[in-house]
Design a protein around this motif. Structure first.
Motif, PDB file in Angstrom:
ATOM      1  N   ASP A 101       0.852  -1.192   0.000  1.00  0.00           N
ATOM      2  CA  ASP A 101       0.000   0.000   0.000  1.00  0.00           C
ATOM      3  C   ASP A 101       0.886   1.239   0.000  1.00  0.00           C
ATOM      4  O   ASP A 101       1.576   1.524   0.977  1.00  0.00           O
ATOM      5  CB  ASP A 101      -0.901  -0.007   1.245  1.00  0.00           C
ATOM      6  N   PHE A 157      -0.104   4.318  -0.163  1.00  0.00           N
ATOM      7  CA  PHE A 157      -0.865   5.489   0.315  1.00  0.00           C
ATOM      8  C   PHE A 157      -1.135   6.455  -0.848  1.00  0.00           C
ATOM      9  O   PHE A 157      -1.127   7.662  -0.695  1.00  0.00           O
ATOM     10  CB  PHE A 157      -0.124   6.215   1.437  1.00  0.00           C
ATOM     11  N   GLY A 202      -3.536   8.379   2.094  1.00  0.00           N
ATOM     12  CA  GLY A 202      -3.594   7.664   3.366  1.00  0.00           C
ATOM     13  C   GLY A 202      -3.736   6.194   3.082  1.00  0.00           C
ATOM     14  O   GLY A 202      -3.695   5.764   1.924  1.00  0.00           O
ATOM     15  N   PRO A 203      -3.904   5.384   4.118  1.00  0.00           N
ATOM     16  CA  PRO A 203      -4.001   3.939   3.897  1.00  0.00           C
ATOM     17  C   PRO A 203      -5.215   3.557   3.064  1.00  0.00           C
ATOM     18  O   PRO A 203      -6.260   4.216   3.113  1.00  0.00           O
ATOM     19  CB  PRO A 203      -4.099   3.360   5.303  1.00  0.00           C
ATOM     20  N   ALA A 204      -5.067   2.481   2.302  1.00  0.00           N
ATOM     21  CA  ALA A 204      -6.147   1.995   1.432  1.00  0.00           C
ATOM     22  C   ALA A 204      -7.280   1.353   2.222  1.00  0.00           C
ATOM     23  O   ALA A 204      -8.344   1.109   1.681  1.00  0.00           O
ATOM     24  CB  ALA A 204      -5.595   0.996   0.416  1.00  0.00           C
ATOM     25  N   ARG A 205      -7.049   1.065   3.477  1.00  0.00           N
ATOM     26  CA  ARG A 205      -8.055   0.476   4.368  1.00  0.00           C
ATOM     27  C   ARG A 205      -8.713  -0.774   3.771  1.00  0.00           C
ATOM     28  O   ARG A 205      -9.923  -0.927   3.783  1.00  0.00           O
ATOM     29  CB  ARG A 205      -9.101   1.497   4.755  1.00  0.00           C
ATOM     30  N   GLY A 206      -7.852  -1.636   3.219  1.00  0.00           N
ATOM     31  CA  GLY A 206      -8.338  -2.907   2.685  1.00  0.00           C
ATOM     32  C   GLY A 206      -8.834  -2.848   1.248  1.00  0.00           C
ATOM     33  O   GLY A 206      -9.240  -3.866   0.699  1.00  0.00           O
ATOM     34  N   ASP A 207      -8.803  -1.679   0.623  1.00  0.00           N
ATOM     35  CA  ASP A 207      -9.207  -1.560  -0.778  1.00  0.00           C
ATOM     36  C   ASP A 207      -8.081  -2.091  -1.663  1.00  0.00           C
ATOM     37  O   ASP A 207      -7.144  -1.380  -2.004  1.00  0.00           O
ATOM     38  CB  ASP A 207      -9.517  -0.102  -1.118  1.00  0.00           C
ATOM     39  N   ARG A 208      -8.193  -3.376  -2.011  1.00  0.00           N
ATOM     40  CA  ARG A 208      -7.132  -4.040  -2.771  1.00  0.00           C
ATOM     41  C   ARG A 208      -6.858  -3.385  -4.123  1.00  0.00           C
ATOM     42  O   ARG A 208      -5.774  -3.560  -4.675  1.00  0.00           O
ATOM     43  CB  ARG A 208      -7.475  -5.511  -2.968  1.00  0.00           C
ATOM     44  N   GLN A 235      -6.160  -0.478  -4.595  1.00  0.00           N
ATOM     45  CA  GLN A 235      -5.103   0.508  -4.354  1.00  0.00           C
ATOM     46  C   GLN A 235      -3.738  -0.135  -4.109  1.00  0.00           C
ATOM     47  O   GLN A 235      -2.723   0.546  -4.108  1.00  0.00           O
ATOM     48  CB  GLN A 235      -5.465   1.380  -3.143  1.00  0.00           C
ATOM     49  N   TRP A 236      -3.712  -1.453  -3.869  1.00  0.00           N
ATOM     50  CA  TRP A 236      -2.458  -2.136  -3.564  1.00  0.00           C
ATOM     51  C   TRP A 236      -1.663  -2.402  -4.842  1.00  0.00           C
ATOM     52  O   TRP A 236      -2.227  -2.504  -5.929  1.00  0.00           O
ATOM     53  CB  TRP A 236      -2.733  -3.457  -2.873  1.00  0.00           C
TER      54      TRP A 236
END
Length: 152
Positions: free
Chosen positions: A81, A83, A87-93, A95-96
């Motif tokens: 991730d 960012f 900020g963090p993707a909060r589990g939104d793959r 964005q990884w």
């Protein structure tokens, strides 16, 4: 309260794999003769090639592929991730990003590997931060990691 125990779950293992507990390894594939030290986490869909050693306290996140005959030093951190949304993707793959490590790659202790591709026959120095693809064999070190020299 939610309690999740560490362990080895749904791992595809080749022959003669060694895992030193405690380790948290799940949903990944480990090739023949792989060694995993204690306090390592390897997440789902990671592939670790034959004869690779992962030393203690390393973290290998989803979307990482490691080739054969590699060495991952103590405390190496892989990141998926970046960012990219501030900020963090909060589990939104979506964005990884993925990381591809070639064969015969050694990564020194406490290095950080961002989502990159690293070609075969590379040494990454201890504490290095790899932020760009590495396409030429050799030795790399620093933050950000830079080419130092060809192999001796």
């Amino acid at each position: 309260m939610s309690i999740r125990q560490i362990g080895i779950l749904n791992v595809s293992m080749g022959r003669d794999v060694t895992v030193v507990e405690p380790s948290n390894i799940y949903g990944c594939t480990l090739g023949d003769d792989v060694f995993i030290g204690p306090f390592v986490e390897i997440q789902k869909d990671v592939r670790v090639g034959k004869r690779t050693r992962v030393q203690s306290h390393s973290f290998i996140c989803e979307l990482v592929t490691i080739g054969e005959d590699c060495f991952i030093g103590h405390g190496v951190m892989f990141v998926n991730d970046t960012f990219s949304i501030g900020g963090p993707a909060r589990g939104d793959r979506t964005q990884w990003r993925s990381t591809m490590i070639g064969s015969n790659v050694s990564i020194g202790s406490n290095a950080t590997i961002m989502p990159v591709s690293i070609c075969d026959n590379v040494v990454i120095g201890a504490g290095a931060v790899v932020v760009k693809d590495i396409v030429e064999p050799g030795v790399y070190a620093g933050n950000p990691a830079k080419f130092i020299r060809s192999h001796a």
